[in-house]
Scaffold this motif. Structure first.
Motif, PDB file in Angstrom:
ATOM      1  N   LEU A   6      23.408  42.081  25.238  1.00  0.00           N
ATOM      2  CA  LEU A   6      24.229  42.307  24.052  1.00  0.00           C
ATOM      3  C   LEU A   6      23.368  42.353  22.798  1.00  0.00           C
ATOM      4  O   LEU A   6      23.591  43.185  21.910  1.00  0.00           O
ATOM      5  CB  LEU A   6      25.291  41.219  23.929  1.00  0.00           C
ATOM      6  CG  LEU A   6      26.260  41.094  25.112  1.00  0.00           C
ATOM      7  CD1 LEU A   6      27.328  40.055  24.806  1.00  0.00           C
ATOM      8  CD2 LEU A   6      26.893  42.436  25.445  1.00  0.00           C
ATOM      9  N   ASN A   7      22.376  41.468  22.726  1.00  0.00           N
ATOM     10  CA  ASN A   7      21.482  41.488  21.576  1.00  0.00           C
ATOM     11  C   ASN A   7      20.742  42.820  21.475  1.00  0.00           C
ATOM     12  O   ASN A   7      20.548  43.356  20.377  1.00  0.00           O
ATOM     13  CB  ASN A   7      20.473  40.345  21.670  1.00  0.00           C
ATOM     14  CG  ASN A   7      21.113  38.982  21.484  1.00  0.00           C
ATOM     15  OD1 ASN A   7      22.248  38.874  21.027  1.00  0.00           O
ATOM     16  ND2 ASN A   7      20.397  37.944  21.843  1.00  0.00           N
ATOM     17  N   ALA A   8      20.337  43.364  22.620  1.00  0.00           N
ATOM     18  CA  ALA A   8      19.621  44.650  22.615  1.00  0.00           C
ATOM     19  C   ALA A   8      20.507  45.753  22.052  1.00  0.00           C
ATOM     20  O   ALA A   8      20.045  46.596  21.269  1.00  0.00           O
ATOM     21  CB  ALA A   8      19.164  44.998  24.029  1.00  0.00           C
ATOM     22  N   LEU A   9      21.777  45.761  22.427  1.00  0.00           N
ATOM     23  CA  LEU A   9      22.685  46.790  21.914  1.00  0.00           C
ATOM     24  C   LEU A   9      22.859  46.664  20.402  1.00  0.00           C
ATOM     25  O   LEU A   9      22.959  47.675  19.697  1.00  0.00           O
ATOM     26  CB  LEU A   9      24.037  46.701  22.616  1.00  0.00           C
ATOM     27  CG  LEU A   9      24.047  47.065  24.101  1.00  0.00           C
ATOM     28  CD1 LEU A   9      25.476  46.993  24.641  1.00  0.00           C
ATOM     29  CD2 LEU A   9      23.454  48.448  24.351  1.00  0.00           C
ATOM     30  N   ALA A  10      22.883  45.433  19.898  1.00  0.00           N
ATOM     31  CA  ALA A  10      22.963  45.240  18.449  1.00  0.00           C
ATOM     32  C   ALA A  10      21.661  45.656  17.776  1.00  0.00           C
ATOM     33  O   ALA A  10      21.668  46.284  16.713  1.00  0.00           O
ATOM     34  CB  ALA A  10      23.292  43.784  18.126  1.00  0.00           C
ATOM     35  N   LEU A  52      26.014  48.345  19.179  1.00  0.00           N
ATOM     36  CA  LEU A  52      26.954  47.402  18.586  1.00  0.00           C
ATOM     37  C   LEU A  52      26.554  47.256  17.122  1.00  0.00           C
ATOM     38  O   LEU A  52      25.425  47.603  16.758  1.00  0.00           O
ATOM     39  CB  LEU A  52      26.877  46.046  19.299  1.00  0.00           C
ATOM     40  CG  LEU A  52      27.425  45.982  20.726  1.00  0.00           C
ATOM     41  CD1 LEU A  52      27.109  44.619  21.343  1.00  0.00           C
ATOM     42  CD2 LEU A  52      28.927  46.249  20.758  1.00  0.00           C
ATOM     43  N   PRO A  53      27.441  46.770  16.246  1.00  0.00           N
ATOM     44  CA  PRO A  53      27.042  46.584  14.853  1.00  0.00           C
ATOM     45  C   PRO A  53      25.744  45.790  14.749  1.00  0.00           C
ATOM     46  O   PRO A  53      25.596  44.753  15.416  1.00  0.00           O
ATOM     47  CB  PRO A  53      28.221  45.802  14.260  1.00  0.00           C
ATOM     48  CG  PRO A  53      29.389  46.184  15.110  1.00  0.00           C
ATOM     49  CD  PRO A  53      28.845  46.358  16.490  1.00  0.00           C
ATOM     50  N   HIS A  54      24.802  46.270  13.941  1.00  0.00           N
ATOM     51  CA  HIS A  54      23.502  45.624  13.899  1.00  0.00           C
ATOM     52  C   HIS A  54      23.580  44.176  13.453  1.00  0.00           C
ATOM     53  O   HIS A  54      22.778  43.332  13.889  1.00  0.00           O
ATOM     54  CB  HIS A  54      22.520  46.380  12.998  1.00  0.00           C
ATOM     55  CG  HIS A  54      21.125  45.837  13.085  1.00  0.00           C
ATOM     56  ND1 HIS A  54      20.666  44.831  12.259  1.00  0.00           N
ATOM     57  CD2 HIS A  54      20.105  46.123  13.937  1.00  0.00           C
ATOM     58  CE1 HIS A  54      19.417  44.535  12.593  1.00  0.00           C
ATOM     59  NE2 HIS A  54      19.062  45.303  13.600  1.00  0.00           N
ATOM     60  N   ASP A  55      24.566  43.858  12.605  1.00  0.00           N
ATOM     61  CA  ASP A  55      24.683  42.460  12.188  1.00  0.00           C
ATOM     62  C   ASP A  55      25.360  41.594  13.239  1.00  0.00           C
ATOM     63  O   ASP A  55      25.438  40.373  13.098  1.00  0.00           O
ATOM     64  CB  ASP A  55      25.400  42.341  10.841  1.00  0.00           C
ATOM     65  CG  ASP A  55      26.858  42.795  10.876  1.00  0.00           C
ATOM     66  OD1 ASP A  55      27.357  43.180  11.959  1.00  0.00           O
ATOM     67  OD2 ASP A  55      27.507  42.765   9.811  1.00  0.00           O
TER      68      ASP A  55
END
Length: 289
Positions: A68-72, A77-80
């Motif tokens: 999930l962190n990688a997608l952000a 996903l929303p960068h924040d």
């Protein structure tokens, strides 16, 4: 009121896992997706072309899940990492990693229930997923326990390096691979070490299964390839040209995934690791698996 939710959840889960069985059988019969075509056209990452990687800045929300962190970090996903809609979350995971639709409904819905929020109406920040002993648990392979390090948004690199160094497998080209046996052995080490170093340590049967499920994605979605895993776990970045190693038409179903999860969990032998420590007169924090 109190009787409705458990009943609804029961029939909802019955429907999800019944449909998952259908998808699992269909995956056996249908041809696999071609290499280079796992991420659908038009979605970020199609053809291995991932959006620009931008590390998290101060104030961004991250969690204990590298995927999930990688997608952000790539802005998928929303960068924040904030104000993510539960009901839009699953389709993004489905297209990015090729998890089955059943998986991509069940996990966000479970997270919504855990946070006492509405799957259809509410949003969440990534850090909220780290409610201790909800989905997040002690003895992670990539994080120190939350009792020791409350912020679970960053990997603990010594654990990651040790995990990758434990790889014993090789692919046909001689590249290093993590194996089921490797994950079981390192999981046993982490559970024993965490119990010794965390005075608040707890790990229920369900959280043991969560732990083995999390680690099993390293073998399924990422194929156990150490070169990819180093980028994924250290930087929480998707390597250029990478795509999910799962190429089944309907994605990774619970039916297929749980075979790997069972093998990993069944192979975890904490007693053997403790006996090795006692025999060597070593320390759980420094002994090799």
């Amino acid at each position: 009121m109190f009787l409705i939710t458990p009943i609804v959840n029961f029939f909802q889960n019955l429907l999800v896992f019944s449909w998952d069985f259908v998808l699992t059988i269909a995956n056996i019969l249908l041809p696999k997706l071609k290499v280079g075509h796992v991420v659908p056209a038009g979605h970020p990452g199609a053809g291995g072309k991932w959006p620009e990687y931008v590390p998290p800045k101060e104030g961004d929300s991250r969690c204990s899940c590298p995927a999930l962190n990688a997608l952000a970090n790539h802005g998928i996903l929303p960068h924040d990492g904030k104000n993510i809609k539960f009901n839009e979350f699953g389709p993004i995971i489905r297209k990015s990693y090729n998890f089955a639709s059943t998986f991509c409904f069940f996990v966000p819905n479970t997270a919504a229930n855990m946070l006492k929020k509405s799957y259809s109406k509410d949003t969440f920040d990534l850090a909220e997923l780290d409610l201790h002993n909800g989905i997040e648990h002690d003895a992670s392979l990539t994080r120190e326990d939350s009792a020791l390090v409350p912020d679970q948004g960053k990997p603990h690199l010594p654990f990651v390096r040790e995990l990758l160094a434990s790889a014993t497998g090789k692919d046909k080209d001689g590249n290093a691979l993590l194996t089921i046996k490797d994950l079981s052995a390192y999981s046993a080490k982490r559970r024993v070490d965490a119990r010794k170093t965390n005075p608040n340590f707890s790990l229920s049967r369900s959280h043991k299964t969560f732990g083995s499920s999390n680690s099993s994605t390293l073998l399924t979605i990422l194929g156990g390839r150490v070169a990819d895993l180093e980028t994924f776990l250290v930087e929480e970045r998707l390597p250029e040209g990478w795509e999910s190693r799962v190429r089944t038409r309907n994605g990774l179903t619970f039916g297929a995934f749980n075979v790997t999860v069972f093998k990993v969990e069944h192979g975890i032998n904490e007693k053997a690791y403790e006996e090795k420590l006692a025999k060597e007169g070593g320390d759980a924090k420094t002994a090799e698996v």
